[in-house]
Scaffold this motif. Sequence first.
Motif, mmCIF file in Angstrom:
data_model
loop_
_atom_site.group_PDB
_atom_site.id
_atom_site.type_symbol
_atom_site.label_atom_id
_atom_site.label_comp_id
_atom_site.label_asym_id
_atom_site.label_seq_id
_atom_site.Cartn_x
_atom_site.Cartn_y
_atom_site.Cartn_z
ATOM 1 N N GLU A 79 -7.596 -0.307 6.040
ATOM 2 C CA GLU A 79 -6.281 -0.891 6.358
ATOM 3 C C GLU A 79 -6.169 -2.251 5.681
ATOM 4 O O GLU A 79 -7.012 -3.117 5.899
ATOM 5 C CB GLU A 79 -6.127 -1.044 7.874
ATOM 6 C CG GLU A 79 -4.750 -1.563 8.272
ATOM 7 C CD GLU A 79 -4.530 -1.423 9.768
ATOM 8 O OE1 GLU A 79 -4.448 -0.286 10.253
ATOM 9 O OE2 GLU A 79 -4.465 -2.469 10.438
ATOM 10 N N TYR A 80 -5.149 -2.416 4.826
ATOM 11 C CA TYR A 80 -4.881 -3.706 4.183
ATOM 12 C C TYR A 80 -3.493 -4.168 4.633
ATOM 13 O O TYR A 80 -2.494 -3.470 4.406
ATOM 14 C CB TYR A 80 -4.862 -3.573 2.656
ATOM 15 C CG TYR A 80 -6.210 -3.592 1.955
ATOM 16 C CD1 TYR A 80 -7.415 -3.519 2.641
ATOM 17 C CD2 TYR A 80 -6.263 -3.674 0.566
ATOM 18 C CE1 TYR A 80 -8.632 -3.529 1.972
ATOM 19 C CE2 TYR A 80 -7.473 -3.687 -0.113
ATOM 20 C CZ TYR A 80 -8.652 -3.607 0.593
ATOM 21 O OH TYR A 80 -9.846 -3.604 -0.081
ATOM 22 N N ASN A 81 -3.449 -5.332 5.252
ATOM 23 C CA ASN A 81 -2.165 -5.912 5.676
ATOM 24 C C ASN A 81 -1.280 -4.885 6.383
ATOM 25 O O ASN A 81 -0.119 -4.658 6.015
ATOM 26 C CB ASN A 81 -1.450 -6.553 4.479
ATOM 27 C CG ASN A 81 -2.240 -7.732 3.945
ATOM 28 O OD1 ASN A 81 -2.760 -8.525 4.723
ATOM 29 N ND2 ASN A 81 -2.387 -7.835 2.636
ATOM 30 N N SER A 82 -1.889 -4.249 7.367
ATOM 31 C CA SER A 82 -1.181 -3.295 8.230
ATOM 32 C C SER A 82 -0.594 -2.100 7.478
ATOM 33 O O SER A 82 0.457 -1.581 7.866
ATOM 34 C CB SER A 82 -0.070 -3.985 9.027
ATOM 35 O OG SER A 82 -0.615 -5.037 9.773
ATOM 36 N N SER A 83 -1.294 -1.656 6.435
ATOM 37 C CA SER A 83 -0.842 -0.449 5.740
ATOM 38 C C SER A 83 -2.012 0.157 4.966
ATOM 39 O O SER A 83 -3.157 -0.284 5.116
ATOM 40 C CB SER A 83 0.320 -0.793 4.803
ATOM 41 O OG SER A 83 0.898 0.401 4.313
ATOM 42 N N VAL A 84 -1.692 1.143 4.150
ATOM 43 C CA VAL A 84 -2.729 1.739 3.299
ATOM 44 C C VAL A 84 -2.971 0.813 2.106
ATOM 45 O O VAL A 84 -2.161 -0.066 1.818
ATOM 46 C CB VAL A 84 -2.310 3.146 2.791
ATOM 47 C CG1 VAL A 84 -2.048 4.088 3.942
ATOM 48 C CG2 VAL A 84 -1.075 3.074 1.895
ATOM 49 N N THR A 85 -4.059 1.027 1.387
ATOM 50 C CA THR A 85 -4.339 0.172 0.224
ATOM 51 C C THR A 85 -3.424 0.563 -0.933
ATOM 52 O O THR A 85 -3.021 1.722 -1.080
ATOM 53 C CB THR A 85 -5.808 0.326 -0.227
ATOM 54 O OG1 THR A 85 -6.074 1.707 -0.501
ATOM 55 C CG2 THR A 85 -6.763 -0.171 0.836
ATOM 56 N N GLY A 86 -3.141 -0.429 -1.783
ATOM 57 C CA GLY A 86 -2.299 -0.176 -2.951
ATOM 58 C C GLY A 86 -2.894 0.871 -3.872
ATOM 59 O O GLY A 86 -2.170 1.708 -4.428
ATOM 60 N N VAL A 87 -4.209 0.844 -4.042
ATOM 61 C CA VAL A 87 -4.839 1.806 -4.972
ATOM 62 C C VAL A 87 -4.657 3.247 -4.498
ATOM 63 O O VAL A 87 -4.481 4.160 -5.301
ATOM 64 C CB VAL A 87 -6.342 1.508 -5.208
ATOM 65 C CG1 VAL A 87 -6.521 0.267 -6.063
ATOM 66 C CG2 VAL A 87 -7.113 1.396 -3.907
ATOM 67 N N LEU A 88 -4.685 3.443 -3.183
ATOM 68 C CA LEU A 88 -4.502 4.813 -2.667
ATOM 69 C C LEU A 88 -3.050 5.253 -2.855
ATOM 70 O O LEU A 88 -2.776 6.361 -3.313
ATOM 71 C CB LEU A 88 -4.900 4.898 -1.187
ATOM 72 C CG LEU A 88 -4.715 6.304 -0.623
ATOM 73 C CD1 LEU A 88 -5.705 7.280 -1.253
ATOM 74 C CD2 LEU A 88 -4.851 6.318 0.872
ATOM 75 N N LYS A 89 -2.115 4.369 -2.522
ATOM 76 C CA LYS A 89 -0.695 4.717 -2.676
ATOM 77 C C LYS A 89 -0.397 5.024 -4.139
ATOM 78 O O LYS A 89 0.336 5.976 -4.467
ATOM 79 C CB LYS A 89 0.162 3.546 -2.161
ATOM 80 C CG LYS A 89 1.665 3.740 -2.294
ATOM 81 C CD LYS A 89 2.168 4.909 -1.464
ATOM 82 C CE LYS A 89 3.680 4.912 -1.299
ATOM 83 N NZ LYS A 89 4.436 4.942 -2.550
ATOM 84 N N ASN A 90 -1.002 4.235 -5.039
ATOM 85 C CA ASN A 90 -0.818 4.451 -6.478
ATOM 86 C C ASN A 90 -1.317 5.846 -6.891
ATOM 87 O O ASN A 90 -0.649 6.553 -7.640
ATOM 88 C CB ASN A 90 -1.584 3.353 -7.231
ATOM 89 C CG ASN A 90 -1.465 3.481 -8.723
ATOM 90 O OD1 ASN A 90 -0.383 3.373 -9.274
ATOM 91 N ND2 ASN A 90 -2.586 3.737 -9.398
ATOM 92 N N ALA A 91 -2.478 6.225 -6.379
ATOM 93 C CA ALA A 91 -3.043 7.547 -6.721
ATOM 94 C C ALA A 91 -2.138 8.664 -6.211
ATOM 95 O O ALA A 91 -1.898 9.664 -6.905
ATOM 96 C CB ALA A 91 -4.455 7.673 -6.135
ATOM 97 N N ILE A 92 -1.602 8.469 -5.001
ATOM 98 C CA ILE A 92 -0.693 9.488 -4.433
ATOM 99 C C ILE A 92 0.589 9.556 -5.278
ATOM 100 O O ILE A 92 1.108 10.641 -5.549
ATOM 101 C CB ILE A 92 -0.321 9.114 -2.971
ATOM 102 C CG1 ILE A 92 -1.555 9.061 -2.083
ATOM 103 C CG2 ILE A 92 0.755 10.049 -2.406
ATOM 104 C CD1 ILE A 92 -1.966 10.335 -1.460
#
Length: 186
Positions: A79-92
């Motif tokens: 959890e980064y800043n109350s959300s998913v990490t940017g790298v994971l969202k980018n991969a999705i």
Amino acid sequence: MDKIKVLGISGSLRADSFNTALLKSAIELSKEYLNIDIYDISRIPLYNHDHEKKGIPESVIEFKSAIASSDSLLFALPEYNSSVTGVLKNAIDWASRAESPLNGKPCAIMGASGGLSGTAVAQSHFRQIASSVNLICMNVPKLQLRKSKSLFDENNILTDQSTLEHLDKFLKAFREWTLNFINTKN
Ligand SMILES: Cc1cc2nc3c(=O)[nH]c(=O)nc-3n(C[C@H](O)[C@H](O)[C@H](O)COP(=O)(O)O)c2cc1C
């Protein structure tokens, strides 16, 4: 049936990541019935529509093909800043483009945080993203590890007994859930 083929995806790029370590413990605990391979998302570049038009990066082609050839996905979310990490969202985001292998793919979410949140907020955000790309997430049981430093030893091996028992139940439920999903589909 053969062992269920699972793609494990950690949302952390950190060498000593608790989430990657959690995936490694999952591999060890479930090796009799799940075949979990971890895909390293650090090789996936930042999404840029201009670059996409010039050609899909090799790492993204590989990632999409690894998703497509898996029966289900197992995400380990920091959890980064109350959300998913940017790298994971980018991969999705990359994987969701064109013929998306995420569409209709079953998955489960687990996560480890350093503090008390247990990644509950990140998991909730992930479910929202998942619904947008039609990933089908197992709802329960949940696996949300708090104060992770106290659960892993100095070699980053999960050693806390009650957490190992919970992870074992979680993985068995994940197996049943994926099997039901496959059987309903066929
Ligand atoms: C930029 C950043 C933001 C963070 N925000 C949160 C947060 O909102 N909630 C939380 O519980 N932990 C937060 N943390 C702590 C992470 O949960 C902790 O570093 C965790 O170990 C990261 O996962 P990893 O060990 O798999 O890398 C944050 C860490 C970073 C680097």
